[in-house]
Write a protein that holds these residues in place. Structure first.
Motif, PDB file in Angstrom:
ATOM      1  N   GLN A 157      61.719 -32.385  37.720  1.00 47.53           N
ATOM      2  CA  GLN A 157      62.312 -32.025  36.440  1.00 47.53           C
ATOM      3  C   GLN A 157      61.927 -33.027  35.360  1.00 47.53           C
ATOM      4  OE1 GLN A 157      66.614 -32.961  35.703  1.00 47.53           O
ATOM      5  NE2 GLN A 157      66.703 -32.811  37.930  1.00 47.53           N
ATOM      6  N   PRO A 159      63.245 -34.155  31.529  1.00 48.90           N
ATOM      7  CA  PRO A 159      64.229 -33.996  30.458  1.00 48.90           C
ATOM      8  C   PRO A 159      63.514 -33.740  29.123  1.00 48.90           C
ATOM      9  CG  PRO A 159      64.066 -36.309  31.122  1.00 48.90           C
ATOM     10  CD  PRO A 159      63.156 -35.527  32.006  1.00 48.90           C
ATOM     11  N   GLN A 164      66.269 -29.427  29.979  1.00 54.93           N
ATOM     12  CA  GLN A 164      65.305 -29.880  30.973  1.00 54.93           C
ATOM     13  C   GLN A 164      64.359 -28.750  31.345  1.00 54.93           C
ATOM     14  OE1 GLN A 164      67.143 -30.920  34.696  1.00 54.93           O
ATOM     15  NE2 GLN A 164      68.475 -29.146  34.686  1.00 54.93           N
TER      16      GLN A 164
END
Length: 190
Positions: A157, A159, A164
């Motif tokens: 992931q 941000p 996200q």
């Protein structure tokens, strides 16, 4: 008619039938790959049913990204088999994510590594079956690996503003072919 004429007549008819079959055969199912309407192995119909059964509201979206409805609550958009590179979000997608939403992109382009093609990866929701040797070898600063091994990241992931973006190297993370792999469906749901 002579035997020679019959032979040529049958040969021409056979040739025409073969040509018509090739020209008008159904197109590749790539269009439906990842579709929640598809029951093919690369479709996501079973995952959609799984999400409905557990009471998670999922809405199918067949319109352009920029027509996603505006909401006061954060939303998650899942894009399957995109073949994007992790750096290629467009302006509208970036802006939407920065507002606090989550964009999940399955099937981002990543290099092939020496990793075993088929593996079971450990996750908090159980084993996740992965069938690809593709891995993201290096993550950018601030990115967080969610699933990976010594060859690189499979799911990670990034941000972006208040939201996200979640990337996966495989487009088949919870495809119909993996309905017997409970960890796959749970992992994507989480």
């Amino acid at each position: 008619m002579t035997n020679k004429r019959w032979f040529w007549l049958v040969a021409i008819a056979t040739g025409i039938i073969l040509l018509l079959t090739l020209l008008f055969a159904p197109a590749s199912s790539k269009l439906y790959s990842g579709s929640t309407y598809s029951r093919a192995p690369d479709g996501y119909g079973a995952w959609y049913a799984f999400m409905e059964t557990r009471g998670t509201p999922v809405r199918r979206w067949q319109k352009p990204f920029n027509e996603l409805p505006k909401s006061q609550n954060s939303m998650t958009c899942l894009r399957v088999n995109s073949q994007l590179s992790p750096e290629s979000l467009n302006f509208q997608e970036q802006k939407w994510v920065e507002q606090g939403n989550t964009l999940v992109i399955l099937g981002v382009r990543s290099p092939i590594t020496p990793a075993e093609f088929s593996s079971i990866q450990k996750s908090p929701v159980g084993g996740v079956k992965i069938e690809t040797g593709r891995r993201q070898k290096e993550l950018r600063q601030g990115d967080k690996e969610e699933l990976g091994d010594r060859f690189g990241s499979i799911v990670w992931q990034k941000p972006l503003g208040k939201g996200q973006v979640i990337f996966a190297t495989t487009p088949h993370l919870a495809a119909n072919a993996y309905q017997d792999e409970a960890g796959n469906f749970e992992f994507l749901a989480s």
